[in-house]
Design a protein around this motif. Structure first.
Motif, PDB file in Angstrom:
ATOM      1  N   VAL A 115       8.493   2.932   2.671  1.00  0.00           N
ATOM      2  CA  VAL A 115       9.941   3.127   2.780  1.00  0.00           C
ATOM      3  C   VAL A 115      10.663   2.873   1.464  1.00  0.00           C
ATOM      4  O   VAL A 115      10.578   1.777   0.902  1.00  0.00           O
ATOM      5  CB  VAL A 115      10.536   2.203   3.861  1.00  0.00           C
ATOM      6  N   GLU A 116      11.353   3.894   0.990  1.00  0.00           N
ATOM      7  CA  GLU A 116      12.288   3.765  -0.127  1.00  0.00           C
ATOM      8  C   GLU A 116      13.652   4.228   0.380  1.00  0.00           C
ATOM      9  O   GLU A 116      13.746   5.188   1.144  1.00  0.00           O
ATOM     10  CB  GLU A 116      11.868   4.633  -1.317  1.00  0.00           C
ATOM     11  N   GLY A 117      14.720   3.588  -0.033  1.00  0.00           N
ATOM     12  CA  GLY A 117      16.046   3.990   0.412  1.00  0.00           C
ATOM     13  C   GLY A 117      16.338   3.528   1.818  1.00  0.00           C
ATOM     14  O   GLY A 117      15.820   2.511   2.278  1.00  0.00           O
ATOM     15  N   VAL A 118      17.142   4.300   2.544  1.00  0.00           N
ATOM     16  CA  VAL A 118      17.603   3.852   3.849  1.00  0.00           C
ATOM     17  C   VAL A 118      16.759   4.413   4.988  1.00  0.00           C
ATOM     18  O   VAL A 118      16.274   5.534   4.933  1.00  0.00           O
ATOM     19  CB  VAL A 118      19.088   4.232   4.079  1.00  0.00           C
ATOM     20  N   ALA A 119      16.604   3.588   6.010  1.00  0.00           N
ATOM     21  CA  ALA A 119      15.960   3.994   7.263  1.00  0.00           C
ATOM     22  C   ALA A 119      16.904   3.559   8.363  1.00  0.00           C
ATOM     23  O   ALA A 119      17.022   2.359   8.656  1.00  0.00           O
ATOM     24  CB  ALA A 119      14.596   3.338   7.416  1.00  0.00           C
ATOM     25  N   GLU A 137      12.064  -2.613  -2.821  1.00  0.00           N
ATOM     26  CA  GLU A 137      13.109  -3.635  -2.723  1.00  0.00           C
ATOM     27  C   GLU A 137      14.508  -3.036  -2.561  1.00  0.00           C
ATOM     28  O   GLU A 137      15.456  -3.733  -2.199  1.00  0.00           O
ATOM     29  CB  GLU A 137      13.069  -4.548  -3.948  1.00  0.00           C
ATOM     30  N   ASN A 138      14.642  -1.728  -2.793  1.00  0.00           N
ATOM     31  CA  ASN A 138      15.926  -1.057  -2.602  1.00  0.00           C
ATOM     32  C   ASN A 138      16.124  -0.569  -1.174  1.00  0.00           C
ATOM     33  O   ASN A 138      17.181  -0.034  -0.835  1.00  0.00           O
ATOM     34  CB  ASN A 138      16.032   0.153  -3.548  1.00  0.00           C
ATOM     35  N   ALA A 139      15.136  -0.706  -0.336  1.00  0.00           N
ATOM     36  CA  ALA A 139      15.197  -0.175   1.031  1.00  0.00           C
ATOM     37  C   ALA A 139      16.223  -0.936   1.868  1.00  0.00           C
ATOM     38  O   ALA A 139      16.455  -2.133   1.671  1.00  0.00           O
ATOM     39  CB  ALA A 139      13.824  -0.242   1.690  1.00  0.00           C
ATOM     40  N   VAL A 193       7.955  -4.439  -2.340  1.00  0.00           N
ATOM     41  CA  VAL A 193       7.474  -4.187  -3.700  1.00  0.00           C
ATOM     42  C   VAL A 193       8.625  -3.645  -4.539  1.00  0.00           C
ATOM     43  O   VAL A 193       9.688  -3.304  -4.010  1.00  0.00           O
ATOM     44  CB  VAL A 193       6.302  -3.174  -3.680  1.00  0.00           C
ATOM     45  N   PRO A 194       8.462  -3.585  -5.864  1.00  0.00           N
ATOM     46  CA  PRO A 194       9.538  -3.026  -6.689  1.00  0.00           C
ATOM     47  C   PRO A 194       9.922  -1.621  -6.236  1.00  0.00           C
ATOM     48  O   PRO A 194       9.087  -0.863  -5.724  1.00  0.00           O
ATOM     49  CB  PRO A 194       8.927  -3.013  -8.094  1.00  0.00           C
ATOM     50  N   ALA A 195      11.192  -1.286  -6.414  1.00  0.00           N
ATOM     51  CA  ALA A 195      11.680   0.035  -6.023  1.00  0.00           C
ATOM     52  C   ALA A 195      10.826   1.126  -6.650  1.00  0.00           C
ATOM     53  O   ALA A 195      10.492   1.063  -7.839  1.00  0.00           O
ATOM     54  CB  ALA A 195      13.135   0.202  -6.449  1.00  0.00           C
ATOM     55  N   GLY A 196      10.437   2.092  -5.843  1.00  0.00           N
ATOM     56  CA  GLY A 196       9.616   3.193  -6.312  1.00  0.00           C
ATOM     57  C   GLY A 196       8.122   2.978  -6.150  1.00  0.00           C
ATOM     58  O   GLY A 196       7.333   3.896  -6.377  1.00  0.00           O
TER      59      GLY A 196
END
Length: 270
Positions: A115-119, A137-139, A193-196
């Motif tokens: 998952v990256e971004g919004v869910a 971490e941006n999720a 984990v780090p973004a991306g």
């Protein structure tokens, strides 16, 4: 990046390597919403994977800034023009989406969300339904239906089976977004984990699972969800029968023998 823009481009792609099938939601312009077409493709692909012995684990990822924004509200709103104001369509849609979610649980192979971004809404439900989840971490995760007058009742089923009741109720009653670190603390995701980096981490986790006996993994996944719905005594009786049957498998004999002999096991998946 394979960001499809044509109307006929599939909103889901599949790529297999080293026993891992990577399914990618690929309709970023619609924030990877669970449209009728996306739900159907996901269910069809899951059914194909269930019968594919070469696949030992699945990663579910997405293109674009959103993992999945839930149901396609524009598609749903268009059915208000139906003679019944969309009731039959809405009931059918929720049934089809619920069947697809249950196909993930019933799949012999474990499914890992990256998952990256919004869910959000049914997208958050999708994450909760997967067996494991890795988040950048941006999720952000939310069940915001209450904010638009539509309680997230079907996402509630998956959330209430993953989180404590009070955590699930807070998400459902407020609709507020939960950052990745908080989602990890609540038990919605396994790793942050780090973004991306979510896809790479999910792939590494998938390869670890794929290195095990697929028979053992299949047996364990099925038993995990079955016993979770039972009372304590029934669950122990069931698990004892499963374990005794598992002990009779060739891979259990091989694995125990390899452990005793201090060598790597050779799995035959039987």
């Amino acid at each position: 990046m394979n960001a499809h823009t044509g109307i006929d481009a599939p909103p889901l792609t599949r790529a297999d390597a080293d026993g891992v099938a990577v399914l990618t939601l690929d309709n970023p312009r619609a924030r990877n919403a669970l449209s009728d077409r996306t739900i159907a493709l996901l269910h069809e692909t899951l059914d194909a994977i269930a019968a594919d012995a070469s696949v030992r684990c699945v990663v579910l990822a997405a293109e674009g800034p959103a993992f999945c924004a839930g149901h396609d509200l524009k598609e749903m709103t268009a059915r208000r023009a139906d003679a019944d104001r969309g009731r039959a369509y809405f009931e059918d849609l929720m049934g089809r989406c619920s069947a697809m979610m249950q196909a993930i649980v019933a799949l012999p192979q474990p499914v890992i969300a990256a998952v990256e971004g919004v869910a959000t809404a049914a997208g958050c439900q999708l994450v909760a339904t997967c067996d494991l989840a890795v988040a950048g971490e941006n999720a952000r995760f939310a069940t915001p239906g209450v904010q638009i007058g539509l309680f997230c009742s079907t996402p509630m089923v998956a959330l209430s089976r993953n989180l404590s009741r009070k955590h699930a109720m807070e998400m459902l009653l407020t609709g507020e977004a939960v950052p990745a670190a908080e989602a990890h603390r609540m038990g919605l995701v396994n790793r942050v984990v780090p973004a991306g980096a979510a896809r790479d981490e999910a792939l590494a986790l998938a390869r670890s699972v794929a290195a095990r006996s697929s028979l053992t993994i299949k047996t364990g996944k099925r038993a995990f969800y079955a016993q979770a719905e039972m009372g304590l005594a029934e669950a122990y009786d069931y698990a004892a029968r499963v374990m005794a049957e598992n002990m009779m498998a060739r891979d259990a004999e091989e694995g125990i023998g390899a452990f005793i002999e201090k060598r790597a096991p050779t799995w035959e998946d039987r």
